[in-house]
Scaffold this active site. Sequence first.
Site, PDB file in Angstrom:
ATOM      1  N   SER A 154      34.803  -9.197  31.709  1.00  0.00           N
ATOM      2  CA  SER A 154      34.173 -10.393  31.157  1.00  0.00           C
ATOM      3  C   SER A 154      35.295 -11.336  30.756  1.00  0.00           C
ATOM      4  O   SER A 154      36.450 -10.911  30.579  1.00  0.00           O
ATOM      5  CB  SER A 154      33.335 -10.018  29.931  1.00  0.00           C
ATOM      6  OG  SER A 154      33.006 -11.158  29.168  1.00  0.00           O
ATOM      7  N   TYR A 167      31.308  -5.176  22.281  1.00  0.00           N
ATOM      8  CA  TYR A 167      31.422  -5.634  23.665  1.00  0.00           C
ATOM      9  C   TYR A 167      32.828  -6.175  23.956  1.00  0.00           C
ATOM     10  O   TYR A 167      33.442  -5.829  24.973  1.00  0.00           O
ATOM     11  CB  TYR A 167      30.374  -6.711  23.934  1.00  0.00           C
ATOM     12  CG  TYR A 167      30.287  -7.164  25.364  1.00  0.00           C
ATOM     13  CD1 TYR A 167      29.579  -6.415  26.309  1.00  0.00           C
ATOM     14  CD2 TYR A 167      30.875  -8.354  25.771  1.00  0.00           C
ATOM     15  CE1 TYR A 167      29.487  -6.837  27.630  1.00  0.00           C
ATOM     16  CE2 TYR A 167      30.777  -8.789  27.088  1.00  0.00           C
ATOM     17  CZ  TYR A 167      30.084  -8.026  28.005  1.00  0.00           C
ATOM     18  OH  TYR A 167      29.986  -8.448  29.315  1.00  0.00           O
TER      19      TYR A 167
END
Length: 262
Positions: A154, A167
């Site tokens: 990401s 995350y």
Amino acid sequence: MSVDSEIQYAPARLDLAGKVALVTGGTRGIGRGIVLAMAAAGAKVIVSGRDRSNAEDVVAATRKVGTEGDLVVCDLFDDDAVDTLISDTVALAGKLDILVNNAGIDADGPMIDYDLETWRRVIRFDLEVPMRLSQQAARHFVANGGGSIVNIASVLSQVAVAEAGAYTPAKHGVLGLTRTMALELGKQGVRVNCVAPGLIQTDMTNNLWGSEAGMAYARDRIPCGRIGQPRDIGGAVVFLASEAADFIHGQVIVVDGGSLAT
């Protein structure tokens, strides 16, 4: 290792004809985009997901764009299923050339109050599972002449945002895992790289783009002026898995429309 005195100019192939690829979390969103892009490039893609019906739908879609794929139903929260996914794929397809670690989960919350069990669940799924699958795939690749691992991280492997308490650390870890394995495995014919998506239009990110505020963000903060699509990530994965990326090891390609450049 000897150095070839001949300078090579012949173009490398940007296709995956004859390759077998496993894509985790391939039934929807970014995973579906990756599966269809790889199928269009000529790969036989094995789709891994928890829902058989969704997996069958994606496999049917591969027939319309390229090579026919297949599926392995697998719950990555199940340790035993993780332990056998690579061997199950090889048994099904006869070989494995490419692993794409795409499956991931999220659970937002501020760090000061972040629940420990939620932390462990996200870190396990987003970092430990890719590590375990990469270990198994790497052993297979080393024993069979090489292969490619592409991890999906990401933009939050590069920066941080508030309330992404597990995350963001997990995706930073995926980038570290990518680089470590690339260093260890390059001379054994295994390439390990990473794609870092920005804001991609999927069901999972509807809370970000499915509003006027989200659309305004896309217009004002993403230099190319649009939200990313699953096909954008698929194209990057095809490149990294192909012969055209043969000299690329331990790298991350950020696919975010230019957001990190601002």
